[in-house]
Design a protein around this motif. Structure first.
Motif, PDB file in Angstrom:
ATOM      1  N   PRO A  85       3.125   2.498  21.739  1.00 18.21           N
ATOM      2  CA  PRO A  85       3.047   3.746  20.971  1.00 18.21           C
ATOM      3  C   PRO A  85       3.746   3.593  19.626  1.00 18.21           C
ATOM      4  O   PRO A  85       4.563   2.687  19.447  1.00 18.21           O
ATOM      5  N   LEU A  94       3.748  12.341  20.603  1.00 18.65           N
ATOM      6  CA  LEU A  94       2.724  11.283  20.629  1.00 18.65           C
ATOM      7  C   LEU A  94       1.519  11.712  21.459  1.00 18.65           C
ATOM      8  O   LEU A  94       0.364  11.565  21.033  1.00 18.65           O
ATOM      9  N   LEU A 142       1.743   5.785  27.092  1.00 15.71           N
ATOM     10  CA  LEU A 142       0.305   5.498  26.950  1.00 15.71           C
ATOM     11  C   LEU A 142      -0.471   5.991  28.172  1.00 15.71           C
ATOM     12  O   LEU A 142      -1.569   6.523  28.051  1.00 15.71           O
TER      13      LEU A 142
END
Ligand SMILES: Nc1ncnc2c1ncn2[C@@H]1O[C@H](COP(=O)(O)OP(=O)(O)OP(=O)(O)O)[C@@H](O)[C@H]1O
Ligand SMILES: [Mg+2]
Length: 281
Positions: A85, A94, A142
């Motif tokens: 990331p 994010l 993620l």
């Protein structure tokens, strides 16, 4: 539904990475396993429209990955093997930005991102910058992105590499919670066994078997693996490094083994051994 028909890939340097791969995936979670260089990442990159095949056809829910890449991208998420990331945002931001980039509105994205961060076990460090998290925690961000997306198909290339055992179990549970179809690659046989409805085994650019773990292990029913310095006479044995691996009936195992022999339950490793593949430790 993912359909792959005779996909071949020759890289520019002449490396023949996929030598005619065909399969259908209609199960919820499918693991692709195989040694380093077997072609797993190449295949995932083709299916997620990041790489063109040299020949052959593949489609995701009826959309051809070469002719209709934009539609395929709309309905899929792919977390690449080497992905990290961005380091200067926190995990919630994010995931939220990722959802917005996929078309979700900013307000709606907030609770969805928070739920995903909670699900992967990052809640306590949600306001830390990704750059200040461990490698495993970065990986979890993620997985949270994939979890939060409403994609039909999610590709995860080695989602748990580098994670500690507890984090791995947390990520497994997050993967199980993903609503869409999941295709993951892994080097951990216990991960493939714990997670997948179906397993695809690749070897040197080819698919060597596909089926549920139960189906793949059928021929080993009632057996255990014995690791020994010697070959056990009268039983199927394979030499892997300095060790002989033999298969004997579970009930008789004790009568076969000597002091330093190790008895192990059958796992997906045994299919590679049976195929004559030299395992890496
Ligand atoms: N960009 C590239 N150019 C040339 N050859 C490549 C490239 N990417 C991969 N290869 C080769 O293609 C083959 C398959 O590689 P791939 O990365 O798909 O394997 P993999 O199964 O994902 O391996 P690993 O388990 O190590 O991730 C290997 O021989 C590799 O060296
Ligand atoms: Mg790979």
């Amino acid at each position: 539904m993912i359909e792959v028909n005779q996909i071949k890939k020759v890289y520019k340097d002449g490396n023949f990475a996929l030598k005619g791969v065909s399969f259908k995936i209609d199960k919820k979670i499918t693991s692709i396993i195989g040694q380093n260089g077997a072609g797993k990442t190449t295949l995932i990159r083709i299916l997620s429209t990041q790489l063109l095949p040299s020949s052959g056809k593949a489609s995701i829910n009826g959309y051809d990955v070469v002719k209709n890449p934009y539609k395929v991208r709309e309905i899929t998420v792919s977390i690449p093997q080497e992905a990290r990331p961005m380091l200067w945002y926190n995990s919630i931001d994010l995931v939220r930005m990722y959802l917005c980039a996929r078309g979700m509105n900013m307000i709606k994205a907030k609770p969805v991102a928070e739920a995903a961060i909670k699900r992967v076990g990052l809640w306590d460090s949600r306001y830390k910058l990704a750059g200040d998290l461990s490698g495993g925690q970065k990986r979890k961000i993620l997985v949270a992105m994939a979890l939060a997306s409403d994609a039909d198909v999610i590709f995860l290339d080695e989602p748990t590499t580098g994670l500690d055992p507890l984090s791995r179990i947390e990520v497994w549970s997050a993967i199980k919670a993903i609503k869409g179809q999941v295709i993951l690659t892994t080097h951990y046989m216990e991960e493939a066994q714990a997670l997948s409805d179906d397993v695809i085994m690749m070897e040197k650019g080819k698919v060597i078997s596909q089926g549920s773990v139960g189906e793949l292990l059928k021929s080993f029913y009632g057996l255990v693996r014995v690791e020994s310095k010697r070959r056990i006479k009268g039983r199927t044995s394979y030499k892997v490094g300095n060790t002989w691996i033999s298969y004997v009936e579970k009930k008789k195992a004790e009568s076969f083994v000597l002091k330093d022999d190790i008895i192990k339950p059958i796992s997906l490793d045994d299919i590679f051994i049976k195929k004559g593949v030299n395992l890496e430790s």
